[in-house]
Enzyme design. Structure first.
Site, mmCIF file in Angstrom:
data_model
loop_
_atom_site.group_PDB
_atom_site.id
_atom_site.type_symbol
_atom_site.label_atom_id
_atom_site.label_comp_id
_atom_site.label_asym_id
_atom_site.label_seq_id
_atom_site.Cartn_x
_atom_site.Cartn_y
_atom_site.Cartn_z
ATOM 1 N N ASN A 8 0.860 -1.182 0.000
ATOM 2 C CA ASN A 8 0.000 0.000 0.000
ATOM 3 C C ASN A 8 0.898 1.233 0.000
ATOM 4 O OD1 ASN A 8 -1.805 2.053 0.519
ATOM 5 N ND2 ASN A 8 -2.190 1.450 2.651
ATOM 6 N N TRP A 9 0.965 1.890 -1.153
ATOM 7 C CA TRP A 9 1.868 3.049 -1.256
ATOM 8 C C TRP A 9 1.298 4.292 -0.582
ATOM 9 C CZ3 TRP A 9 4.691 3.481 -6.678
ATOM 10 C CH2 TRP A 9 5.520 2.373 -6.844
ATOM 11 N N LYS A 10 0.038 4.246 -0.183
ATOM 12 C CA LYS A 10 -0.614 5.410 0.424
ATOM 13 C C LYS A 10 -0.435 6.632 -0.492
ATOM 14 C CE LYS A 10 0.421 3.448 4.911
ATOM 15 N NZ LYS A 10 0.191 3.616 6.330
ATOM 16 N N HIS A 92 -9.449 1.009 5.118
ATOM 17 C CA HIS A 92 -8.160 1.200 5.795
ATOM 18 C C HIS A 92 -8.366 2.133 6.988
ATOM 19 C CE1 HIS A 92 -4.033 2.445 6.549
ATOM 20 N NE2 HIS A 92 -3.643 1.388 5.851
ATOM 21 N N GLU A 94 -6.784 4.545 8.013
ATOM 22 C CA GLU A 94 -6.606 5.976 7.705
ATOM 23 C C GLU A 94 -7.852 6.552 7.043
ATOM 24 O OE1 GLU A 94 -2.838 5.501 5.688
ATOM 25 O OE2 GLU A 94 -1.912 4.985 7.601
ATOM 26 N N GLU A 162 -5.164 -5.123 10.740
ATOM 27 C CA GLU A 162 -4.143 -4.103 10.941
ATOM 28 C C GLU A 162 -4.414 -3.369 12.253
ATOM 29 O OE1 GLU A 162 -2.271 -2.866 7.000
ATOM 30 O OE2 GLU A 162 -4.060 -1.654 7.208
ATOM 31 N N GLY A 168 2.681 2.103 10.750
ATOM 32 C CA GLY A 168 3.646 3.195 10.612
ATOM 33 C C GLY A 168 4.402 3.538 11.877
ATOM 34 N N SER A 207 3.599 -2.265 10.265
ATOM 35 C CA SER A 207 5.043 -2.282 10.489
ATOM 36 C C SER A 207 5.714 -3.601 10.113
ATOM 37 C CB SER A 207 5.363 -1.899 11.942
ATOM 38 O OG SER A 207 4.973 -0.566 12.189
ATOM 39 N N GLY A 228 2.838 -1.223 4.221
ATOM 40 C CA GLY A 228 2.812 0.190 3.855
ATOM 41 C C GLY A 228 4.201 0.683 3.487
HETATM 42 C C1 PEP Z 1 -0.674 0.084 6.015
HETATM 43 O O1 PEP Z 1 -0.757 1.286 5.763
HETATM 44 O O2 PEP Z 1 -1.569 -0.676 5.620
HETATM 45 C C2 PEP Z 1 0.481 -0.386 6.758
HETATM 46 C C3 PEP Z 1 0.474 -1.604 7.205
HETATM 47 O O3 PEP Z 1 1.509 0.515 6.951
HETATM 48 P P1 PEP Z 1 2.978 0.200 7.563
HETATM 49 O O4 PEP Z 1 3.441 -1.111 6.962
HETATM 50 O O5 PEP Z 1 3.810 1.348 7.126
HETATM 51 O O6 PEP Z 1 2.810 0.076 9.030
#
Ligand code: PEP
Length: 247
Positions: A8-10, A92, A94, A162, A168, A207, A228
């Site tokens: 997921n590049w966000k 998600h 976010e 998640e 993050g 993470s 992410g």
């Molecule tokens: C995500 O945004 O779905 C995610 C898991 O981010 P990260 O791996 O950066 O924690």
């Protein structure tokens, strides 16, 4: 069940970032992965990424629950499909946090994804306060009930667990906690969907990095990862993909 590792590049990535996908494609062509691979770049890069795509699939990071019309700034699931996506992430944390999306909205988006022929990756997970309060299981159960439509199957749906506090932050649950929560989510899916709930992939997200991927991805009931930050560089993402044991 073949695992899925999804990136997921966000809200990251410009045209120059397509070089990462070219590198990913070359590495996957050189050594076939033990999992399906998906990249979810921002909407603006999907069509260009579709030209590069080989050995991995593409997804959107969100879609509208509507088919089309006067919804300025929104993107429909059929637009994603048209641009080359086969999947879309919905719900998600976010989106839930910054855009006020609730379980019913997420379920409606999953339905829109299916109608357009996309697989829905439905995200669930508790906040840190909910975990400390001992509510993590109840929260995830109610998110499964509210966000996963009753017609979900292994073919049209993936769940991403998640924990919000792990996204993050560089923090992850213990492996025992991941095993326990994935088992719990599996039970919730079977209770809600019957036999169909047994085949749905449950990804872990939060993470996942090259140095912890092997420990997390090979746990029972972990059917892959949603990644992410570490999906932005092909070399990091590949280290995660190759951490999966060949079965
Ligand atoms: C995500 O945004 O779905 C995610 C898991 O981010 P990260 O791996 O950066 O924690």
């Amino acid at each position: 069940m073949r695992p899925l590792v999804a990136g997921n590049w966000k809200m990251n990535g410009l045209a120059s970032s397509l070089a990462e996908l070219v590198a990913l494609k070359a590495a996957l062509a050189a050594k076939a992965p033990a999992c399906d691979v998906l990249v979810c770049p921002p909407f603006t890069l999907l069509a260009q990424a579709a030209v590069v795509k080989d050995g991995f699939a593409l997804g959107g990071q969100d879609c509208s629950a509507k088919e089309g019309g006067a919804f300025t700034g929104d993107i429909s699931a059929s637009m994603l499909k048209d641009a080359g996506a086969s999947h879309v992430i919905v719900g998600h944390s976010e989106r839930r946090q910054y855009h006020g999306e609730r379980d019913g909205d997420v379920a409606a988006k999953a339905g829109a994804a299916w109608r357009a022929g996309l697989g829905a990756i439905i995200c669930i997970g508790e906040t840190e306060a909910q975990r400390y309060a001992g509510d993590a299981n109840n929260i995830c159960a109610s998110q499964v009930d509210g966000s996963v439509p009753g017609a979900a199957t292994a073919a049209n749906t993936t769940i991403a667990y998640e924990p919000v506090w792990a996204i993050g932050t560089g923090r992850t649950p213990t492996t025992a906690d991941i095993i326990a929560m994935h088992g719990h989510i599996r039970n919730c899916l079977v209770r809600r969907l019957g036999e169909a709930g047994r085949g749905i992939r449950i990804l872990y997200g939060g993470s996942v990095k090259p140095d912890n991927a092997a420990d997390i991805l090979n746990l029972p009931e972990v059917n892959g990862a949603l990644v992410g930050g570490a999906s932005l560089k092909a070399s990091d993402f590949l280290s995660i993909i190759t951490a999966l044991k060949q079965v």
